[in-house]
Design an enzyme around this catalytic site. Structure first.
Site, PDB file in Angstrom:
ATOM      1  CB  CYS A  12      -1.005  -0.005   1.153  1.00 18.07           C
ATOM      2  SG  CYS A  12      -0.331   0.158   2.807  1.00 18.07           S
ATOM      3  CB  CYS A  86       0.503   1.091  -4.226  1.00 21.35           C
ATOM      4  SG  CYS A  86       0.872  -0.240  -5.348  1.00 21.35           S
ATOM      5  CB  CYS A  90       2.641  -1.704  -7.757  1.00 14.96           C
ATOM      6  SG  CYS A  90       2.002  -1.279  -6.144  1.00 14.96           S
TER       7      CYS A  90
END
Length: 136
Positions: A12, A86, A90
């Protein structure tokens, strides 16, 4: 010969709430059947104290955990990558299993608001564990 145990990475933004609770549950429920990691694209300095308290109610202590920065290697070395808001931060590698769990951010929320987020995470982690490492 047994299959190597799967590695799960929870990601996250701040690695201070959702991903820490998810990692805490998976570590608690899976024991040594799964390698568990968590990280954040912009980690905070400390774990959200309300997330710590919510997990303490479940008998899981995440107070000593520290937010970690998300690295490309962490993603590369994981079999399953679970993202929790996120976004584009990522990295994506072909052949990995990715899931995006839409969960409210517990940051700035009271314990009463964090409990349902925690409980949702627990249900998702239990389902993931049943799939990845069914008990003997």
């Amino acid at each position: 010969m047994t299959d190597p145990k799967p590695t799960v990475l929870f990601v996250c933004v701040h690695n201070a709430g959702r991903s820490q609770m998810a990692a805490g549950y998976l570590q608690h429920l899976a024991g040594d059947r799964v390698d568990v990691r968590s990280a954040g694209s912009a980690p905070k300095d400390a774990i959200n104290p309300v997330a710590v308290e919510a997990m303490r109610e479940e008998g899981i202590d995440i107070a000593a955990n520290r937010p970690k920065v998300l690295t490309t290697d962490a993603v590369r070395e994981s079999d399953v990558v679970i993202t929790m808001g996120c976004g584009d931060a990522c990295p994506i590698f072909p052949g990995k299993r990715y899931e995006d769990w839409e969960l409210d951010d517990p940051a700035g929320q009271a314990l009463e608001a964090v409990r349902p987020i925690r409980d949702d995470i627990k249900r998702r982690v239990e389902a993931l564990l049943a799939e990845l490492a069914p008990s003997a």
